[in-house]
Motif scaffolding. Sequence first.
Motif, PDB file in Angstrom:
ATOM      1  N   ALA A  67       0.291  -1.118  -0.089  1.00  0.00           N
ATOM      2  CA  ALA A  67      -0.030   0.247   0.408  1.00  0.00           C
ATOM      3  C   ALA A  67       0.754   1.372  -0.046  1.00  0.00           C
ATOM      4  O   ALA A  67       0.602   2.270  -0.590  1.00  0.00           O
ATOM      5  CB  ALA A  67      -0.905   0.205   1.007  1.00  0.00           C
ATOM      6  N   HIS A  68       1.835   1.201  -0.423  1.00  0.00           N
ATOM      7  CA  HIS A  68       3.080   2.586  -0.160  1.00  0.00           C
ATOM      8  C   HIS A  68       2.033   3.564  -0.759  1.00  0.00           C
ATOM      9  O   HIS A  68       2.986   4.860  -0.672  1.00  0.00           O
ATOM     10  CB  HIS A  68       4.289   2.232   0.041  1.00  0.00           C
ATOM     11  CG  HIS A  68       5.145   1.913  -1.284  1.00  0.00           C
ATOM     12  ND1 HIS A  68       4.730   0.697  -2.015  1.00  0.00           N
ATOM     13  CD2 HIS A  68       5.626   2.434  -2.186  1.00  0.00           C
ATOM     14  CE1 HIS A  68       5.387   0.187  -3.635  1.00  0.00           C
ATOM     15  NE2 HIS A  68       6.064   1.738  -3.690  1.00  0.00           N
ATOM     16  N   ASP A  69       1.956   2.972  -2.223  1.00  0.00           N
ATOM     17  CA  ASP A  69       1.164   4.137  -3.221  1.00  0.00           C
ATOM     18  C   ASP A  69      -0.023   4.885  -2.953  1.00  0.00           C
ATOM     19  O   ASP A  69      -0.106   5.605  -3.788  1.00  0.00           O
ATOM     20  CB  ASP A  69       1.947   3.726  -4.337  1.00  0.00           C
ATOM     21  CG  ASP A  69       3.032   3.042  -4.843  1.00  0.00           C
ATOM     22  OD1 ASP A  69       4.306   3.785  -4.390  1.00  0.00           O
ATOM     23  OD2 ASP A  69       3.299   2.735  -6.066  1.00  0.00           O
ATOM     24  N   LEU A  70      -0.307   4.244  -1.963  1.00  0.00           N
ATOM     25  CA  LEU A  70      -1.610   4.728  -1.752  1.00  0.00           C
ATOM     26  C   LEU A  70      -1.439   6.837  -1.288  1.00  0.00           C
ATOM     27  O   LEU A  70      -2.524   7.156  -1.762  1.00  0.00           O
ATOM     28  CB  LEU A  70      -2.405   4.082  -0.283  1.00  0.00           C
ATOM     29  CG  LEU A  70      -3.203   2.974  -0.296  1.00  0.00           C
ATOM     30  CD1 LEU A  70      -3.705   2.349   0.228  1.00  0.00           C
ATOM     31  CD2 LEU A  70      -4.173   3.229  -1.963  1.00  0.00           C
ATOM     32  N   GLY A  71      -0.415   7.002  -1.193  1.00  0.00           N
ATOM     33  CA  GLY A  71       0.104   7.924  -0.629  1.00  0.00           C
ATOM     34  C   GLY A  71      -0.217   9.086  -2.124  1.00  0.00           C
ATOM     35  O   GLY A  71      -0.028  10.236  -1.474  1.00  0.00           O
ATOM     36  N   LYS A  72      -0.316   8.538  -2.961  1.00  0.00           N
ATOM     37  CA  LYS A  72       0.151   9.318  -4.109  1.00  0.00           C
ATOM     38  C   LYS A  72      -0.709   8.603  -5.077  1.00  0.00           C
ATOM     39  O   LYS A  72      -0.749   8.751  -6.626  1.00  0.00           O
ATOM     40  CB  LYS A  72       1.275   8.778  -4.936  1.00  0.00           C
ATOM     41  CG  LYS A  72       2.401   8.195  -3.941  1.00  0.00           C
ATOM     42  CD  LYS A  72       3.768   8.113  -4.692  1.00  0.00           C
ATOM     43  CE  LYS A  72       5.361   8.219  -3.836  1.00  0.00           C
ATOM     44  NZ  LYS A  72       6.055   7.697  -4.163  1.00  0.00           N
ATOM     45  N   LEU A  73      -1.925   8.415  -4.533  1.00  0.00           N
ATOM     46  CA  LEU A  73      -2.984   8.320  -5.593  1.00  0.00           C
ATOM     47  C   LEU A  73      -3.585   9.553  -5.912  1.00  0.00           C
ATOM     48  O   LEU A  73      -3.131  10.655  -6.245  1.00  0.00           O
ATOM     49  CB  LEU A  73      -4.487   7.967  -3.947  1.00  0.00           C
ATOM     50  CG  LEU A  73      -4.706   6.173  -4.335  1.00  0.00           C
ATOM     51  CD1 LEU A  73      -4.880   6.397  -2.868  1.00  0.00           C
ATOM     52  CD2 LEU A  73      -4.688   5.369  -5.411  1.00  0.00           C
ATOM     53  N   LYS A  74      -4.479   9.601  -7.420  1.00  0.00           N
ATOM     54  CA  LYS A  74      -5.069  10.910  -8.016  1.00  0.00           C
ATOM     55  C   LYS A  74      -5.677  11.401  -7.325  1.00  0.00           C
ATOM     56  O   LYS A  74      -6.733  10.624  -6.390  1.00  0.00           O
ATOM     57  CB  LYS A  74      -5.802  10.194  -9.153  1.00  0.00           C
ATOM     58  CG  LYS A  74      -6.747   9.199  -8.748  1.00  0.00           C
ATOM     59  CD  LYS A  74      -7.908   8.084  -9.643  1.00  0.00           C
ATOM     60  CE  LYS A  74      -8.832   7.730  -9.254  1.00  0.00           C
ATOM     61  NZ  LYS A  74      -9.877   7.275 -10.595  1.00  0.00           N
ATOM     62  N   PRO A  75      -5.425  13.165  -7.660  1.00  0.00           N
ATOM     63  CA  PRO A  75      -5.932  13.708  -6.945  1.00  0.00           C
ATOM     64  C   PRO A  75      -7.738  13.636  -6.451  1.00  0.00           C
ATOM     65  O   PRO A  75      -8.198  13.984  -5.904  1.00  0.00           O
ATOM     66  CB  PRO A  75      -5.905  15.156  -7.481  1.00  0.00           C
ATOM     67  CG  PRO A  75      -4.849  15.051  -8.681  1.00  0.00           C
ATOM     68  CD  PRO A  75      -5.330  13.384  -8.652  1.00  0.00           C
ATOM     69  N   GLY A  76      -8.270  13.418  -7.504  1.00  0.00           N
ATOM     70  CA  GLY A  76      -9.790  12.819  -7.421  1.00  0.00           C
ATOM     71  C   GLY A  76     -10.686  11.830  -6.290  1.00  0.00           C
ATOM     72  O   GLY A  76     -11.401  12.040  -5.968  1.00  0.00           O
ATOM     73  N   CYS A  77      -9.599  11.511  -5.963  1.00  0.00           N
ATOM     74  CA  CYS A  77      -9.828  10.203  -5.062  1.00  0.00           C
ATOM     75  C   CYS A  77     -10.290  10.517  -3.813  1.00  0.00           C
ATOM     76  O   CYS A  77      -9.627  11.259  -3.148  1.00  0.00           O
ATOM     77  CB  CYS A  77      -8.563   9.358  -4.470  1.00  0.00           C
ATOM     78  SG  CYS A  77      -9.012   8.173  -3.706  1.00  0.00           S
ATOM     79  N   ALA A  78     -11.671   9.980  -3.393  1.00  0.00           N
ATOM     80  CA  ALA A  78     -12.270  10.419  -2.424  1.00  0.00           C
ATOM     81  C   ALA A  78     -11.389   9.352  -1.064  1.00  0.00           C
ATOM     82  O   ALA A  78     -11.972   8.649  -0.616  1.00  0.00           O
ATOM     83  CB  ALA A  78     -13.587  10.675  -2.681  1.00  0.00           C
ATOM     84  N   MET A  79     -10.781  10.323   0.100  1.00  0.00           N
ATOM     85  CA  MET A  79     -10.307   9.479   1.358  1.00  0.00           C
ATOM     86  C   MET A  79     -11.525   9.489   2.320  1.00  0.00           C
ATOM     87  O   MET A  79     -11.669  10.495   2.587  1.00  0.00           O
ATOM     88  CB  MET A  79      -9.249   9.734   0.951  1.00  0.00           C
ATOM     89  CG  MET A  79      -8.495  10.624   0.516  1.00  0.00           C
ATOM     90  SD  MET A  79      -7.387   8.472  -0.193  1.00  0.00           S
ATOM     91  CE  MET A  79      -6.398   8.084   1.588  1.00  0.00           C
ATOM     92  N   LEU A  80     -11.785   8.561   2.368  1.00  0.00           N
ATOM     93  CA  LEU A  80     -12.767   8.141   3.821  1.00  0.00           C
ATOM     94  C   LEU A  80     -12.160   7.398   5.058  1.00  0.00           C
ATOM     95  O   LEU A  80     -11.729   6.568   4.248  1.00  0.00           O
ATOM     96  CB  LEU A  80     -13.866   7.776   3.314  1.00  0.00           C
ATOM     97  CG  LEU A  80     -14.601   7.773   1.888  1.00  0.00           C
ATOM     98  CD1 LEU A  80     -16.144   6.756   1.668  1.00  0.00           C
ATOM     99  CD2 LEU A  80     -14.913   9.425   1.651  1.00  0.00           C
ATOM    100  N   ALA A  81     -12.009   8.639   6.376  1.00  0.00           N
ATOM    101  CA  ALA A  81     -10.651   7.897   7.342  1.00  0.00           C
ATOM    102  C   ALA A  81     -12.294   8.001   7.649  1.00  0.00           C
ATOM    103  O   ALA A  81     -12.880   8.390   8.492  1.00  0.00           O
ATOM    104  CB  ALA A  81     -10.760   9.136   7.403  1.00  0.00           C
ATOM    105  N   VAL A  82     -12.257   6.571   8.631  1.00  0.00           N
ATOM    106  CA  VAL A  82     -12.715   6.062  10.289  1.00  0.00           C
ATOM    107  C   VAL A  82     -12.299   6.273  11.092  1.00  0.00           C
ATOM    108  O   VAL A  82     -11.562   5.293  11.096  1.00  0.00           O
ATOM    109  CB  VAL A  82     -13.834   4.742  10.002  1.00  0.00           C
ATOM    110  CG1 VAL A  82     -14.692   4.821  10.862  1.00  0.00           C
ATOM    111  CG2 VAL A  82     -14.475   5.076   8.189  1.00  0.00           C
ATOM    112  N   ALA A  83     -12.172   7.129  12.377  1.00  0.00           N
ATOM    113  CA  ALA A  83     -11.046   6.156  13.735  1.00  0.00           C
ATOM    114  C   ALA A  83     -12.011   6.889  14.367  1.00  0.00           C
ATOM    115  O   ALA A  83     -12.341   8.139  14.543  1.00  0.00           O
ATOM    116  CB  ALA A  83     -10.114   6.544  13.794  1.00  0.00           C
TER     117      ALA A  83
END
Length: 340
Positions: free
Chosen positions: A290-306
């Motif tokens: 998953a190390h490239d997840l920080g470089k996803l396309k700009p339009g990717c919706a990041m949904l955080a649950v914590a």
Amino acid sequence: MQDDYFSLMQKIAPDLAQQIERRALVLERIDALQPVGRRLLASRLNLPEREVRTVAALLKDRGLLELDAAGMTLTPEAAEILPSARRFSRDLRGLTKLETALAKLLDVPKVYVTAGDSDQDPHVLSEVGRIAAGRLRGFLQSGSTLAVTGGQTIHEVAQALASTGGSMNVMVVPARGGIGRALETQANTVASEIAKKLGGHHRLMHLPDQLDEHAMAEMRKVTEITETLELLQRADVVLYGIGRADDMGKKRQLPPDILADVLRRGAVAEAYGCYFDESGGVVFSASTVAHDLGKLKPGCAMLAVAAGARKAAAIRAVMRSRPQAMLVTDEGAARAILAM
């Protein structure tokens, strides 16, 4: 006007406000757990069973509850008023204002806060999962690729996700490789469960989470693995959890010398295999997958649950790492973040 009404009620009739909030909360929990007995409901609410029995009797007299051998269930009339009761309870508790303040501070457009602190009451995490599950479909459309991490919090989302919203043409992929021995909370298992609930499709990641470069290059020769990795990097939506750097370093079994160095470099948070400092910068990537997840396309919706007050600094750090579409958390974490 509505805020003035709630403020007035809390000032001149705090006992009445508390009664209304308590009854609304009982209705909410019965809705989530039904059929449920009074003893179990009392434990989930951290209330004396006698108090739950009294409230349940009042609600039954009002035609809002039915009680049989299986436990308590809501009547159709209760189901109709539940959304209004939930909003009323949230406003009385100040959760709506809390969401607005947190969204402004963290610059996250959609923030949802549930009552309680999961550090003090583990059952709060189930409510956090329920809220996140209820919002997930709104970020998906036909043809979307959804990447999901594992962990207990995202497992709660998968468990709470309703399978009655109609089938969606979505592809669900794990955002992590295999970690540890808890199969039910691994990304592969969570991805499979979410795809089933959405009526979509899924791919598995037949890889451990950490591989050296040579091993990873060899594994990329396997077509099935390459296809899953490519889907992951083209994700339209990422659903993920957040942990404290110190806790997750131990849980993910980072070598002690590496963990010590990561913490020395200021890491306070971990998400999708990356360790972040207070400013949201990545100081270490522990996941080869998953190390490239920080470089996803700009339009990717990041949904955080914590959730949980102990994760306040971690949540704030990850929210600073890149634009986020949604954060679902609890009252404990929200108040701790605002107090920092």
